[in-house]
Design a protein around this motif. Structure first.
Motif, PDB file in Angstrom:
ATOM      1  N   GLU A   3       0.814  -1.210   0.000  1.00  0.00           N
ATOM      2  CA  GLU A   3       0.000   0.000   0.000  1.00  0.00           C
ATOM      3  C   GLU A   3       0.853   1.268   0.000  1.00  0.00           C
ATOM      4  O   GLU A   3       1.905   1.322   0.653  1.00  0.00           O
ATOM      5  CB  GLU A   3      -0.872   0.036   1.261  1.00  0.00           C
ATOM      6  CG  GLU A   3      -1.849  -1.120   1.386  1.00  0.00           C
ATOM      7  CD  GLU A   3      -3.056  -0.955   0.496  1.00  0.00           C
ATOM      8  OE1 GLU A   3      -3.497   0.188   0.289  1.00  0.00           O
ATOM      9  OE2 GLU A   3      -3.541  -1.985  -0.004  1.00  0.00           O
ATOM     10  N   VAL A   4       0.362   2.291  -0.687  1.00  0.00           N
ATOM     11  CA  VAL A   4       0.959   3.618  -0.595  1.00  0.00           C
ATOM     12  C   VAL A   4       0.841   4.060   0.857  1.00  0.00           C
ATOM     13  O   VAL A   4      -0.189   3.856   1.502  1.00  0.00           O
ATOM     14  CB  VAL A   4       0.247   4.605  -1.541  1.00  0.00           C
ATOM     15  CG1 VAL A   4       0.653   6.042  -1.253  1.00  0.00           C
ATOM     16  CG2 VAL A   4       0.531   4.242  -2.991  1.00  0.00           C
ATOM     17  N   GLY A   5       1.905   4.636   1.390  1.00  0.00           N
ATOM     18  CA  GLY A   5       1.931   5.074   2.780  1.00  0.00           C
ATOM     19  C   GLY A   5       2.575   4.078   3.721  1.00  0.00           C
ATOM     20  O   GLY A   5       2.880   4.408   4.861  1.00  0.00           O
ATOM     21  N   SER A   6       2.806   2.849   3.232  1.00  0.00           N
ATOM     22  CA  SER A   6       3.449   1.847   4.095  1.00  0.00           C
ATOM     23  C   SER A   6       4.971   1.934   3.966  1.00  0.00           C
ATOM     24  O   SER A   6       5.513   2.465   2.997  1.00  0.00           O
ATOM     25  CB  SER A   6       2.944   0.440   3.764  1.00  0.00           C
ATOM     26  OG  SER A   6       3.285   0.063   2.453  1.00  0.00           O
ATOM     27  N   LYS A   7       5.654   1.418   4.968  1.00  0.00           N
ATOM     28  CA  LYS A   7       7.116   1.386   4.981  1.00  0.00           C
ATOM     29  C   LYS A   7       7.584   0.336   3.970  1.00  0.00           C
ATOM     30  O   LYS A   7       7.104  -0.795   3.963  1.00  0.00           O
ATOM     31  CB  LYS A   7       7.597   1.022   6.392  1.00  0.00           C
ATOM     32  CG  LYS A   7       9.090   0.981   6.544  1.00  0.00           C
ATOM     33  CD  LYS A   7       9.627   2.337   6.919  1.00  0.00           C
ATOM     34  CE  LYS A   7      11.081   2.247   7.311  1.00  0.00           C
ATOM     35  NZ  LYS A   7      11.855   3.343   6.756  1.00  0.00           N
TER      36      LYS A   7
END
Length: 151
Positions: A3-7
């Motif tokens: 996901e976008v926003g994940s590390k």
């Protein structure tokens, strides 16, 4: 797909020259990490050549380009030399990184089902956070599209 926003998962892998690269080596820089199925195939060659040709434009935007597949270091070296590539290609023969980025999936071609790398592009920011992801990549247009997408 992550996901976008994940590390972004860190990794340490060899490039086509046998040098080790870790994602953490690029802290403070943006990284375009693209996963591709196989060296010296039609789509993968178009994609790698386009990234190589546009490398300076990505660097002007502060973005490092890394291609990654399950091919061996030797295969990557042959691919680099045959296509005159100027990008980093990382080898993940054990599928550790490919699996951690969730790009190893069941695929179908000509009625056969098999496991393989789903062509996927991630952009990772200076702090290791995924800021863009795409698993509907068209190999020949990916580099130009990404150049227009990234800021």
């Amino acid at each position: 797909m992550l996901e976008v926003g994940s590390k972004a998962p860190d990794f340490t892998l060899q490039d086509q020259d046998g040098n080790l690269h870790s994602l953490s080596d690029y802290k403070g820089q943006k990284v375009l990490l693209y996963f591709y199925p196989k060296d010296n195939t039609a789509g993968c060659t178009k994609q790698a050549c386009a990234y190589s040709q546009l490398k300076s434009e990505f660097l002007e935007k502060g973005i490092q380009i890394i291609g990654l597949s399950k091919d061996s270091v030797k295969s990557h070296k042959n691919f680099e030399q045959k296509q005159n590539l100027d990008i980093t290609l990382l080898s993940d023969e054990n599928l550790d990184v490919i699996s951690s980025y969730d790009v190893w999936h069941e695929k179908k071609m000509c009625g056969k089902t098999y496991m393989g790398v789903v062509r996927t592009t991630y952009v990772i920011d200076e702090n290791g956070i995924i800021i863009f992801s795409n698993d509907k990549v068209k190999a020949a247009q990916d580099a130009q599209k990404m150049l227009e997408t990234v800021k």
